[in-house]
Scaffold this active site. Structure first.
Site, short mmCIF file in Angstrom:
data_model
loop_
_atom_site.label_atom_id
_atom_site.label_comp_id
_atom_site.label_asym_id
_atom_site.label_seq_id
_atom_site.Cartn_x
_atom_site.Cartn_y
_atom_site.Cartn_z
N ILE A 143 0.80 -1.28 0.09
CA ILE A 143 -0.07 0.14 -0.07
C ILE A 143 0.93 1.37 -0.09
CG2 ILE A 143 -1.64 1.20 1.32
CD1 ILE A 143 -2.79 -1.36 2.41
N TYR B 218 -1.37 -7.43 16.92
CA TYR B 218 -1.19 -6.37 15.67
C TYR B 218 -2.31 -5.34 16.01
CZ TYR B 218 -2.24 -4.58 11.22
OH TYR B 218 -2.27 -3.85 9.99
N LYS C 83 -2.45 -1.28 16.60
CA LYS C 83 -3.03 -0.11 15.95
C LYS C 83 -4.15 0.45 16.93
CE LYS C 83 -1.47 -0.81 11.74
NZ LYS C 83 -0.85 0.03 10.97
N THR D 49 -1.19 -8.01 -0.30
CA THR D 49 -0.07 -7.53 0.01
C THR D 49 0.97 -8.52 0.58
OG1 THR D 49 -0.29 -6.65 2.17
CG2 THR D 49 -0.87 -5.14 0.49
#
Length: 312
Positions: free
Chosen positions: A24, A183, A187, A218
């Site tokens: 990205i 994760y 965030k 990705t």
């Protein structure tokens, strides 16, 4: 209000995109260069970085010399500081900082500074880099054109039910390591810190916008498997990947970041969260716990203040 279509030229603007050599971040860098920005990208691997520079230049129809590469490992706080020093030395103006770099490791890893790797790259590094470059960003303001900080976040932050769950165990030391949970907590931490930073008087004319790019195909998502998820969610991983990341390109996912970077509708607005379609959206209930915002920012500032002296 729709902000998806970027509608402001970035000609003459200088933009720094972390993690801009793949996924990205690379798509974001291409989009910014096409809109006229002078783009600086960071990456860890020189060979991959130079290939990305060539791709950005070719896609934007500009000379490769017009795209700048900085080699830095954002999991190392010293590299974050050296990156900031280099930007300040070489770029008298900076109008846009896109904190895009992110990781999601399947097992617990520690950085050279003694930080859990997701925490270091996804949360500590973007706050530290923003702090170090905030003065240059503020000094680059022009009438009617506020400098912007964009935090590339994730809808995964909604997996965390309470802010305290991220604040109390940022180093992922309690209980078994579940990659997506760790994760998601990183965030949520950086999202809350960003919302606090947006309200700080010292931020001056600089606006802060967080974005959810949505799922995308990705390198990071292709490296994931069902073991990254909490046990109760593992059975549905294959279907989720086929219907989610596998169907969305990095170019599609970069749209919300590009909207945050250039939409005239966001001019002067700060503390906004954009969804995967580039529309203002609500964060999770945990992220809306304003009492936790300052605590998250203070925590990440503390982790970024020292290297191996306080958090081993």
């Amino acid at each position: 209000m729709s902000t998806r279509a970027p509608d402001r030229s970035l000609s003459g603007r200088v933009a720094l995109v972390t993690g801009g050599t793949g996924g990205i971040g690379l798509s974001t860098a291409v989009g910014l260069a096409r809109r006229g920005a002078e783009v600086v990208v960071t990456g860890r691997d020189p060979e991959r970085g130079h290939a990305a520079v060539r791709r950005i230049a070719e896609a934007a129809g500009i000379a490769p010399e017009a795209v700048h590469l900085r080699i830095a490992d954002l999991g190392v706080l010293g590299d974050v500081r050296r990156l900031a020093d280099g930007i300040l030395a070489d770029h008298p103006r900076l109008h846009l900082l896109v904190n895009n770099a992110g990781v999601n490791h399947g097992s617990r890893r520690s950085t050279p500074d003694g930080l859990e790797a997701n925490l270091a790259v996804n949360a500590v590094a973007p706050v530290l880099l923003t702090r170090l470059l905030l003065g240059r960003l503020a000094a680059s303001a022009e009438p009617g054109r506020a400098p912007r900080v964009v935090l590339v976040n994730s809808g995964a932050h909604k997996m965390v039910r309470r802010a305290v769950d991220a604040l109390d165990d940022p180093q992922a030391e309690a209980g078994p390591y579940v990659a997506m949970t760790v994760y998601a907590r990183s965030k949520l931490l950086v999202l809350m810190a960003g919302l606090a930073l947006a309200r700080e008087p010292g931020t001056g004319p600089v606006t802060v916008t967080a974005v959810d790019p949505g799922p995308a195909d990705t390198g990071m998502t292709r490296a994931m498997d069902r073991t990254f998820l909490p046990p109760a969610m593992r059975a549905g991983w294959g279907l989720y990947y086929r219907l989610g990341p596998a169907r969305r390109s990095a170019d599609t996912a970069a749209a919300s970041t590009l909207a945050a970077a250039s939409s005239a509708a966001l001019e002067g607005r700060t503390g906004i969260y954009l969804d995967a379609k580039g529309r203002p959206a609500r964060t999770s209930p945990a992220a809306r716990d304003e009492a936790a915002h300052g605590a998250a920012l203070a925590l990440l500032d503390d982790f970024g203040a020292d290297t191996r002296t306080t958090r081993l």
